[in-house]
Design a protein around this motif. Structure first.
Motif, PDB file in Angstrom:
ATOM      1  N   PHE A  63     -18.047  -3.655  15.765  1.00 23.22           N
ATOM      2  CA  PHE A  63     -18.140  -4.409  17.013  1.00 23.22           C
ATOM      3  C   PHE A  63     -19.484  -4.204  17.699  1.00 23.22           C
ATOM      4  O   PHE A  63     -20.070  -5.148  18.248  1.00 23.22           O
ATOM      5  N   GLN A 101     -22.119  -6.164  15.995  1.00 24.76           N
ATOM      6  CA  GLN A 101     -21.879  -7.580  16.248  1.00 24.76           C
ATOM      7  C   GLN A 101     -22.319  -7.954  17.665  1.00 24.76           C
ATOM      8  O   GLN A 101     -23.069  -8.918  17.861  1.00 24.76           O
ATOM      9  N   ASN A 102     -21.864  -7.196  18.660  1.00 20.14           N
ATOM     10  CA  ASN A 102     -22.144  -7.549  20.048  1.00 20.14           C
ATOM     11  C   ASN A 102     -23.628  -7.471  20.379  1.00 20.14           C
ATOM     12  O   ASN A 102     -24.143  -8.283  21.150  1.00 20.14           O
ATOM     13  N   TRP A 144     -20.328 -18.362  19.149  1.00 16.68           N
ATOM     14  CA  TRP A 144     -19.538 -17.148  19.304  1.00 16.68           C
ATOM     15  C   TRP A 144     -18.031 -17.421  19.316  1.00 16.68           C
ATOM     16  O   TRP A 144     -17.228 -16.504  19.237  1.00 16.68           O
ATOM     17  N   GLY A 153     -15.067 -15.820  16.804  1.00 16.18           N
ATOM     18  CA  GLY A 153     -14.370 -14.546  16.948  1.00 16.18           C
ATOM     19  C   GLY A 153     -13.092 -14.652  17.758  1.00 16.18           C
ATOM     20  O   GLY A 153     -12.015 -14.255  17.302  1.00 16.18           O
ATOM     21  N   ASP A 192     -14.989 -11.166  12.222  1.00 17.12           N
ATOM     22  CA  ASP A 192     -14.094 -10.931  13.338  1.00 17.12           C
ATOM     23  C   ASP A 192     -12.636 -10.924  12.895  1.00 17.12           C
ATOM     24  O   ASP A 192     -11.827 -10.150  13.411  1.00 17.12           O
ATOM     25  N   ASN A 225     -10.249  -7.704  13.502  1.00 21.19           N
ATOM     26  CA  ASN A 225      -8.948  -7.856  14.162  1.00 21.19           C
ATOM     27  C   ASN A 225      -7.813  -7.360  13.282  1.00 21.19           C
ATOM     28  O   ASN A 225      -6.834  -6.785  13.772  1.00 21.19           O
TER      29      ASN A 225
END
Length: 502
Positions: free
Chosen positions: A28, A31-32, A53, A56, A116, A120
């Motif tokens: 994460f 990614q962020n 985006w 996700g 994503d 998850n």
């Protein structure tokens, strides 16, 4: 039958149980901090980034409740939740290796979707894992340990490009259309850490069997025998609700088309129609005598516990703020604080690396605050603790608009990090106490709806607002996010934490 007391776990058992979050949050954090940078490098315009985006949130909306439902009903040699940890970790690690080598913008957007989904798939069962393994009075501490790992690993994950550039002299710039080596190697290392950390939790933690769980909850035998689950629903009501949502979605789509609004809003209108169709299909299947799968999911969604509904509204405003930050942190800092919008320039890349440093501060504060939160919750309440943290975090996020010296953004991120620590701890501790243990996974997954829906709203609206109302100034989106987080604090005051602090 008298229930057995679920054993309290010691420090190292808590450590092993949540260590997989080191890997999840590495993914994460990378990614962020870097996906918007990759998108811009591959030619995306500022106002197009939010819709890219959207992959996700949409993926999480679908994946998490399904995985939660399936894991609630899984038991094999590996366990209940651990099979999903393993599949998700392998998939996410492979996606991290491929993402920075995307040859085109459309490919990068597709890889974000896959990445994503895999994250998850790993993360949702790990939330339910805490509820499975811990007694109620230890769950706040259990989620705080997860928060510590999230914060600590995010510090390193967010700093990786900066560290590789400044310590190991890895190139931080590249020709037009190519991702710098500092970003590529960060993703490669992230893939290795992701898989290794999740494997540690799988190997070092043993799940309680269904028989043990029944004993902990005072059940002599399964309350849900083989066959259809025991519940009833009113098909007529579902047909009516479903038809109403379908029509609302169609009208919304016509309005978006008529006024030429941002195409991202179609995701919301199509989503309404899709939800309505699911209600109709659930009623039809129920009338046909089939209660499992979709019917059971729709029944559970429409019968959420009251405190979960109260939490959900606060979550929506909180995550609107978070997603504004995720989307626009890089663009806002590089333009507002470093004065560049050119991804090829040194100033832009210095600003992009500084965003990584700021995210490291944000997550570092969360890691340090994590273990103070259970103490505060016991002395006050979980609700009040979360309210205070959200107010402080909203002020911190909004202050990025007023601060011009990049160094002072560290103060903004310190305040924002306190809210992040509470967000990763308190809502889940409260939720795990008020949902049935048999449905821990599915309700944890459904709780993600109220993280995802505001992200979809943010992705659909923020691009339009930045392009029109904010005149291209992305930092205004961060100010709006700060206001949204303070509204969330007010909504949290309505939440009934029925079992008190854990």
């Amino acid at each position: 039958m008298t229930s057995l007391q679920k054993p309290r776990l010691n420090f190292w058992q808590l450590w092993n149980m949540s260590f997989g979050y080191v890997g999840i949050q590495f993914g994460f954090a990378l990614q962020n901090a870097n996906v918007s940078r990759i998108f811009e490098t591959l030619g995306a315009s500022v106002d197009a980034i939010p819709i890219l985006w959207i992959a996700g949130p949409v993926t999480g909306l679908v994946v998490q409740p399904i995985v939660g439902y399936l894991s609630d009903k899984t038991w094999n040699r590996l366990g209940r939740r651990k099979p999903y940890f393993l599949i998700g970790a392998i998939s996410a690690s492979l996606a991290l290796l491929v993402m920075p080598n995307s040859p085109a913008l459309w490919f990068a957007a597709g890889m974000l979707w896959i990445m994503d989904a895999a994250i998850n798939l790993t993360m949702e069962p790990m939330r339910a894992f805490v509820g499975d393994m811990l007694p109620d009075d230890q769950r706040t501490t259990g989620f705080a340990v997860q928060t510590f790992f999230i914060g600590a690993s995010s510090v390193i994950g967010s700093l990786l490009p900066w560290l590789l550039t400044n310590v190991f002299n890895v190139a931080n710039t590249a020709p037009a259309g190519q991702v710098p080596d500092s970003v590529k190697w960060s993703f490669y290392l992230g893939g290795i850490v992701y898989l290794g950390a999740v494997l540690w939790t799988i190997i070092r933690t043993k799940e309680y069997s269904p028989e043990q769980q029944r004993a902990f909850h005072g059940e002599a035998e399964s309350a849900e025998p083989e066959g259809e689950p025991a519940f009833t629903l009113n098909p007529g009501r579902y047909y009516g609700l479903g038809t109403g949502f379908v029509l609302a979605g169609l009208v919304g789509s016509l309005v978006v088309h008529q006024f030429a609004w941002d195409k991202g809003l179609y995701i919301l209108s199509f989503g309404l129609s899709g939800y309505g169709l699911l209600q109709i299909v659930a009623a039809w299947r129920y009338n046909a005598g089939r209660k499992r799968g979709l019917v059971e999911l729709m029944h559970d969604l429409n019968n959420m516990p009251g405190p979960m509904k109260q939490l959900s509204l606060a979550q929506m405003f909180t995550w609107f703020a978070l997603f504004a930050f995720f989307i626009y942190a890089t663009t806002a800092v590089t333009s507002h604080h470093f004065g560049s919008t050119d991804p090829r320039s040194d100033a832009y890349n210095q600003g992009a690396n500084w965003v990584g440093v700021l995210m490291a501060v944000w997550n570092g504060v969360a890691a340090l605050a994590a273990f103070a939160l259970p103490v505060l919750a016991r002395r006050t309440s979980r609700v009040l603790t979360h309210v205070v943290c959200l107010v402080v975090g909203g002020l911190g996020l909004g202050s990025m608009y007023f601060v011009r010296d990049p160094l002072w953004l560290i103060a903004s991120m310190t305040a924002f990090g306190l809210a992040w620590a509470s967000l990763l701890t308190m809502p889940y501790a409260i939720l795990s106490s008020v949902v049935p243990y048999r449905k821990m996974g599915v309700y944890m997954g459904m709780f993600n709806f109220f993280i995802v829906i505001p992200q979809i709203i943010a992705a659909a609206l923020l691009g339009l607002l930045v392009r029109t109302v904010f005149d291209g100034h992305a930092v205004n989106a961060l100010l709006l996010g700060g206001v949204s987080m303070i509204i969330a604090a007010g909504l949290m005051l309505r939440v009934r934490d029925e079992r008190g602090a854990g």
